[in-house]
Motif scaffolding. Structure first.
Motif, PDB file in Angstrom:
ATOM      1  N   LEU A 202       0.853  -1.184   0.000  1.00  0.00           N
ATOM      2  CA  LEU A 202       0.000   0.000   0.000  1.00  0.00           C
ATOM      3  C   LEU A 202       0.888   1.232   0.000  1.00  0.00           C
ATOM      4  CD1 LEU A 202      -2.862   1.194   0.173  1.00  0.00           C
ATOM      5  CD2 LEU A 202      -2.628   1.160   2.656  1.00  0.00           C
ATOM      6  N   ALA A 203       0.831   2.014  -1.085  1.00  0.00           N
ATOM      7  CA  ALA A 203       1.664   3.208  -1.237  1.00  0.00           C
ATOM      8  C   ALA A 203       3.136   2.870  -1.037  1.00  0.00           C
ATOM      9  CB  ALA A 203       1.215   4.295  -0.262  1.00  0.00           C
ATOM     10  N   PRO A 258      -7.122  10.670  -2.931  1.00  0.00           N
ATOM     11  CA  PRO A 258      -7.132   9.480  -3.792  1.00  0.00           C
ATOM     12  C   PRO A 258      -6.050   9.575  -4.869  1.00  0.00           C
ATOM     13  CG  PRO A 258      -9.362  10.258  -3.410  1.00  0.00           C
ATOM     14  CD  PRO A 258      -8.455  11.308  -2.843  1.00  0.00           C
ATOM     15  N   ARG A 259      -5.337   8.468  -5.054  1.00  0.00           N
ATOM     16  CA  ARG A 259      -4.259   8.385  -6.038  1.00  0.00           C
ATOM     17  C   ARG A 259      -4.446   7.150  -6.890  1.00  0.00           C
ATOM     18  NH1 ARG A 259       1.068   8.595  -2.398  1.00  0.00           N
ATOM     19  NH2 ARG A 259       1.541   6.951  -3.922  1.00  0.00           N
ATOM     20  N   ALA A 260      -4.193   7.302  -8.181  1.00  0.00           N
ATOM     21  CA  ALA A 260      -4.400   6.188  -9.106  1.00  0.00           C
ATOM     22  C   ALA A 260      -3.511   5.003  -8.780  1.00  0.00           C
ATOM     23  CB  ALA A 260      -4.163   6.648 -10.543  1.00  0.00           C
ATOM     24  N   ASP A 261      -2.318   5.261  -8.193  1.00  0.00           N
ATOM     25  CA  ASP A 261      -1.389   4.171  -7.903  1.00  0.00           C
ATOM     26  C   ASP A 261      -1.650   3.506  -6.555  1.00  0.00           C
ATOM     27  OD1 ASP A 261      -0.586   6.520  -6.597  1.00  0.00           O
ATOM     28  OD2 ASP A 261       1.485   5.825  -6.435  1.00  0.00           O
ATOM     29  N   VAL A 262      -2.639   3.972  -5.813  1.00  0.00           N
ATOM     30  CA  VAL A 262      -3.000   3.370  -4.527  1.00  0.00           C
ATOM     31  C   VAL A 262      -4.451   2.901  -4.615  1.00  0.00           C
ATOM     32  CG1 VAL A 262      -3.275   3.715  -2.050  1.00  0.00           C
ATOM     33  CG2 VAL A 262      -1.372   4.809  -3.267  1.00  0.00           C
ATOM     34  N   ARG A 263      -4.623   1.593  -4.742  1.00  0.00           N
ATOM     35  CA  ARG A 263      -5.957   0.996  -4.834  1.00  0.00           C
ATOM     36  C   ARG A 263      -6.817   1.678  -5.900  1.00  0.00           C
ATOM     37  NH1 ARG A 263      -6.995   0.171   1.675  1.00  0.00           N
ATOM     38  NH2 ARG A 263      -5.365  -1.387   1.973  1.00  0.00           N
ATOM     39  N   LYS A 264      -6.170   2.027  -6.988  1.00  0.00           N
ATOM     40  CA  LYS A 264      -6.864   2.572  -8.169  1.00  0.00           C
ATOM     41  C   LYS A 264      -7.696   3.812  -7.844  1.00  0.00           C
ATOM     42  CE  LYS A 264      -7.135  -2.040 -10.216  1.00  0.00           C
ATOM     43  NZ  LYS A 264      -8.003  -3.081 -10.805  1.00  0.00           N
ATOM     44  N   GLY A 265      -7.215   4.606  -6.901  1.00  0.00           N
ATOM     45  CA  GLY A 265      -7.893   5.855  -6.577  1.00  0.00           C
ATOM     46  C   GLY A 265      -9.137   5.704  -5.739  1.00  0.00           C
TER      47      GLY A 265
END
Length: 286
Positions: A202-203, A258-265
């Motif tokens: 995760l991250a 929310p970030r696209a690289d962490v659980r698809k945002g």
């Protein structure tokens, strides 16, 4: 993390009675099923805060919670609900407490007193000693060796059944952010009987899933050295990005966009107006 509140969700459970023998034999003694206990399951969450009124307004507007005012252990206590379903509790922190507002999760254990004894032997300390809560449950709060608060609970009517899927606006997951992940893993697997499984990162952080009969929580390192170890509760939502913006407009703080690289945002982490962190997670992740 510190708290002095103990109240538990009154879960409904059926009492099963066996049939009686027939003929000339005397009736068989009634067989009563023991209330269901699901050790390791998080069964309740309390917000202990220095701003209960502001937090009530915040969560009502953010998640649609409604509140019922009751008394627990002689203190005002607000029960949050979605329709008829109870979700959480909010209680004012006691005066003189130095620590910030926080959510405290309660995990099911077969014997609260023994769990507290085991926790203290393993290096934890008691924040709220075991006691009865309005004939609903026996509960206590401990602080683990790294300083994170966790509640223990034994609900007298039995633990609620596991939902088939997370429900919007309700808690469904917990994560522990540890300064020493190996020590925390050893402590909680021993104390609560969890099994662990290394899984996703995760991250960029190593991630362990803690499970009993099913996954119950996650464990990972603190992302910054200055972050205090703590349990982070998750609420299921359908629009984490939108709710993060709403939280900001309502006087909260967005801790993780929310970030696209962490659980698809699909994940946002916010803090309410009193500073208590809460994760907003879309489910399923897609």
């Amino acid at each position: 993390m510190r708290t002095t509140r103990r109240v538990l969700l009154a879960a409904t459970a059926a009492v099963l009675v066996a049939g009686c023998a027939t003929g000339s034999n005397p009736p068989a003694a009634a067989a009563v099923a023991e209330p269901a206990v699901r050790p390791g399951k998080f069964v309740w969450h309390d917000l202990v805060t220095d701003s209960p009124d502001a937090c009530r307004r915040f969560y009502a507007a953010l998640l649609g919670w409604e509140f019922d005012d009751v008394q627990r252990l002689g203190r005002p206590y607000a029960i949050a609900r979605l329709g008829p379903q109870r979700v959480a509790g909010i209680v004012a922190s006691r005066q003189g407490r130095a620590r910030k507002s926080q959510w405290v999760g309660y995990v099911s254990v077969p014997d609260v007193d023994r769990a507290v004894e085991a926790a203290t032997r393993a290096g934890g300390r008691t924040l709220a000693a075991p006691r009865e809560v309005e004939s609903i449950a026996r509960a206590a709060v401990v602080e683990d060796p790294q300083g994170a608060a966790l509640g223990f609970a034994r609900i007298h009517a039995g633990d609620p059944a596991d939902a088939a899927a997370p429900q919007e606006g309700r808690f469904f997951w917990m994560e522990y952010f540890a300064r020493d992940p190996d020590a925390a893993l050893s402590y909680y697997t021993t104390l609560l009987g969890y099994q662990s499984e290394a899984t996703e990162r995760l991250a960029g952080l190593a991630y362990q899933v803690l499970r009993t009969d099913r996954p119950r929580a996650g464990l990972l390192p603190v992302p910054q050295p200055e972050m205090r170890p703590a349990w982070l509760p998750y609420v299921m939502v359908t629009d984490p990005a939108g709710l993060a913006e709403r939280a900001r407009a309502l006087g909260g703080t967005v801790l993780f966009e929310p970030r696209a690289d962490v659980r698809k945002g699909t994940l946002a982490i916010v803090a309410d107006p009193s500073g208590a962190p809460l994760a907003l997670q879309k489910w399923p992740i897609s």
